[in-house]
Design an enzyme around this catalytic site. Structure first.
Site, PDB file in Angstrom:
ATOM      1  CB  THR A 108      -0.932   0.005   1.230  1.00 43.61           C
ATOM      2  OG1 THR A 108      -0.137  -0.065   2.411  1.00 43.61           O
ATOM      3  CG2 THR A 108      -1.908  -1.172   1.184  1.00 43.61           C
ATOM      4  CE1 TYR A 109       1.465   7.763  -1.959  1.00 45.48           C
ATOM      5  CE2 TYR A 109       1.248   8.360   0.351  1.00 45.48           C
ATOM      6  CZ  TYR A 109       1.625   8.672  -0.945  1.00 45.48           C
ATOM      7  OH  TYR A 109       2.162   9.891  -1.220  1.00 45.48           O
ATOM      8  N   PRO A 110       3.310   4.001   0.476  1.00 45.70           N
ATOM      9  CG  PRO A 110       5.304   4.143  -0.754  1.00 45.70           C
ATOM     10  CD  PRO A 110       3.807   3.997  -0.902  1.00 45.70           C
TER      11      PRO A 110
END
Length: 181
Positions: A108-110
């Site tokens: 997922t979005y880091p």
């Protein structure tokens, strides 16, 4: 007044206090030498003398039960710290790898500052874990999906900012498609 004067007149001195890693009944523990040694040569000689012995006498042993919480999920900063300690990666290198994994839909979005998931994500966790357990690369242990603990330690809407914690996606991963990093 005396305490203040002691504080003002304090002169730091270097000292050594060796720790020994010992084993008894197949349990490893650390023994701390109780006296401060102010001479480096004396400390070194003491350590060498302990290393040459097969057994040592322990004057006092304490056993403490400790409860340790499982770690929180990763945000970018903690992922970078962990990758630095495990692999020696710089923060930028970790970010670059995480960004590539995100763009490949592997995580997922880091770029998140949150280490929590939203409460509405609970319902999808069993299916996601089931898919992740099928990926040989992850070498996961069997998880009882019927008895998951949805603790507020991990699920907390109030602690989620713009994006939730970094978690893996359930997309199939071909090991050959990944770089060595």
């Amino acid at each position: 007044v005396r305490r203040y004067l002691d504080h003002i007149n304090f002169v730091p001195t270097t000292f050594w206090q060796p720790d020994l890693v010992l084993e008894a009944d197949k349990i490893e523990f650390i023994a701390k030498y109780q006296k401060a040694i102010h001479d480096e040569a004396e400390a070194t000689a003491l350590v060498k003398s302990f290393k040459s012995k097969k057994t040592v006498d322990v004057a006092k042993a304490e056993k403490k039960n400790k409860t340790e919480q499982p770690p929180l999920l990763y945000d970018l900063t903690n992922l970078q710290k962990r990758c630095n300690s495990l692999f020696g990666y710089t923060a930028q290198k970790t970010l670059d790898i995480a960004q590539k994994l995100y763009e490949a839909k592997r995580i997922t979005y880091p770029r998140t500052e949150s280490r929590h998931l939203t409460n509405d994500m609970k319902k999808g966790i069993p299916a996601q874990l089931k898919k992740l357990m099928l990926i040989p690369l992850l070498k996961t242990e069997s998880i009882n999906l019927e008895n998951l603990n949805y603790s507020s330690r991990y699920f907390n809407n109030a602690k989620v900012t713009d994006h939730h914690a970094i978690i893996p996606s359930t997309q199939h991963v071909n090991p050959e498609s990944l770089s060595k990093d």
